[in-house]
Enzyme design. Structure first.
Site, PDB file in Angstrom:
ATOM      1  N   ASP A  67       0.867  -1.281   0.110  1.00  0.00           N
ATOM      2  CA  ASP A  67       0.150  -0.210   0.068  1.00  0.00           C
ATOM      3  C   ASP A  67       0.903   1.317   0.017  1.00  0.00           C
ATOM      4  O   ASP A  67       2.095   1.167   0.274  1.00  0.00           O
ATOM      5  CB  ASP A  67      -0.887  -0.095   1.153  1.00  0.00           C
ATOM      6  CG  ASP A  67      -0.189  -0.337   2.596  1.00  0.00           C
ATOM      7  OD1 ASP A  67       0.973  -0.350   2.554  1.00  0.00           O
ATOM      8  OD2 ASP A  67      -1.082  -1.030   3.314  1.00  0.00           O
ATOM      9  N   ASN A 134      -6.793  -3.445  14.618  1.00  0.00           N
ATOM     10  CA  ASN A 134      -8.234  -3.636  14.102  1.00  0.00           C
ATOM     11  C   ASN A 134      -8.190  -4.977  13.406  1.00  0.00           C
ATOM     12  O   ASN A 134      -9.385  -4.994  12.712  1.00  0.00           O
ATOM     13  CB  ASN A 134      -8.991  -2.311  13.417  1.00  0.00           C
ATOM     14  CG  ASN A 134      -8.378  -2.043  12.264  1.00  0.00           C
ATOM     15  OD1 ASN A 134      -7.418  -2.673  11.706  1.00  0.00           O
ATOM     16  ND2 ASN A 134      -8.695  -0.835  11.531  1.00  0.00           N
ATOM     17  N   HIS A 136      -6.797  -5.165  10.362  1.00  0.00           N
ATOM     18  CA  HIS A 136      -6.419  -4.977   9.019  1.00  0.00           C
ATOM     19  C   HIS A 136      -5.379  -5.606   8.148  1.00  0.00           C
ATOM     20  O   HIS A 136      -4.302  -6.113   9.064  1.00  0.00           O
ATOM     21  CB  HIS A 136      -6.560  -3.316   8.620  1.00  0.00           C
ATOM     22  CG  HIS A 136      -5.430  -2.768   8.924  1.00  0.00           C
ATOM     23  ND1 HIS A 136      -5.406  -1.240   9.120  1.00  0.00           N
ATOM     24  CD2 HIS A 136      -4.074  -2.933   9.167  1.00  0.00           C
ATOM     25  CE1 HIS A 136      -4.398  -0.658   9.494  1.00  0.00           C
ATOM     26  NE2 HIS A 136      -3.431  -1.978   9.469  1.00  0.00           N
ATOM     27  N   GLU A 141      -9.458  -2.319   5.602  1.00  0.00           N
ATOM     28  CA  GLU A 141     -10.000  -1.978   7.220  1.00  0.00           C
ATOM     29  C   GLU A 141     -11.317  -2.982   7.218  1.00  0.00           C
ATOM     30  O   GLU A 141     -11.891  -3.431   6.379  1.00  0.00           O
ATOM     31  CB  GLU A 141     -10.507  -0.705   7.098  1.00  0.00           C
ATOM     32  CG  GLU A 141      -9.383   0.328   6.951  1.00  0.00           C
ATOM     33  CD  GLU A 141      -8.253   0.293   8.092  1.00  0.00           C
ATOM     34  OE1 GLU A 141      -8.156  -0.700   8.851  1.00  0.00           O
ATOM     35  OE2 GLU A 141      -7.817   1.500   7.865  1.00  0.00           O
TER      36      GLU A 141
END
Ligand code: PGA
Length: 239
Positions: A67, A134, A136, A141
């Site tokens: 990313d 979280n 990801h 996400e």
């Protein structure tokens, strides 16, 4: 999914370095998927060490990062291209590397092009992953579905807060990124995930023991046929 727990994060980095080394020795023209964040820094240092010792040659390999932030110039110290140069690319003899371009005029087209470039290279042989607090992977996400391809992502509030530590203020943390999709990641022939520290213990437990659920994107890895997870004791403390 094979899970190994090590006493220290240094041992994790050595083990991860060994897995990368085996991949490159077995297939010098490997396509490697790379990650950013705090987690892989020591692993990259191991790869640099092995390169400098004459053990590894990266000249035939190609890399694709997971990313990149939208809107940060490459010269910004927190852009992922800067991170990769600082921690790996400037220290080894890699000739070809790719990250999505978060400054492209047409970001959707950039996502399609990135996905195609990976395909044309023959797909990823070994993909390195960290995990977000979280759940990801890349910047995929928590969601109500798994996003397939490289895509433009709005970062979750929890991710913005987690990444705040790299910037002078929360306002400066980019709100968007381009990220390989879950499908892109799942097409890798093998996956190496590293999780370090107590802060990851809860999400590691959910990834390994909870349901496969897009609300914990990393849980999808349980359906991949070749995933190795390396944990330090702190990250494994809730298993
Ligand atoms: P970290 O990030 O390595 O900085 O903890 C991991 C991730 O968000 O994937």
């Amino acid at each position: 999914m094979i899970v190994h727990v090590f006493e220290s994060k240094d041992q994790v980095a050595k083990a991860a370095g060994a897995i990368f080394a085996a991949q490159i020795l077995k297939k010098p023209d490997s396509i490697l998927g790379l990650a950013t964040g705090s987690t892989p820094i020591e692993t990259y240092a191991e790869l640099v060490k092995m390169y400098k010792a004459g053990i590894l040659d990266f000249s035939k390999a190609k890399t694709f990062n997971l990313d990149e932030y939208v809107g940060l110039p490459a010269s910004h110290p927190e852009s992922y291209i800067s991170f990769m140069r600082r921690n790996l690319f400037d220290h080894i003899n890699l000739k070809e590397y790719h990250l999505p371009n978060g400054l492209a005029k047409d970001l959707e087209q950039e996502c399609r092009d990135y996905e195609n470039t990976i395909k044309q290279a023959g797909g990823i042989d070994l993909q390195l992953l960290g995990i977000g607090n979280n759940g990801h992977i890349g910047f995929n996400e928590p969601n109500d579905h798994f996003v397939y391809s490289t895509n433009r992502v709005k970062l979750a509030e929890s991710t913005i807060k987690a990444n705040r530590r790299f910037f002078d203020s929360e306002d400066q943390v980019p709100r968007e990124a381009l990220s390989m999709g879950i499908g892109t990641i799942m097409q890798a022939k093998s996956i190496l995930m590293i999780c370090l520290g107590e802060g990851k213990a809860e999400v590691v437990e959910k990834m390994i023991n909870g349901p496969v659920d897009p609300k914990v994107p990393a849980s999808i890895l349980r359906t991949h046929h070749h995933v190795t997870v390396l944990l330090d004791q702190a990250a494994a403390s809730k298993l």
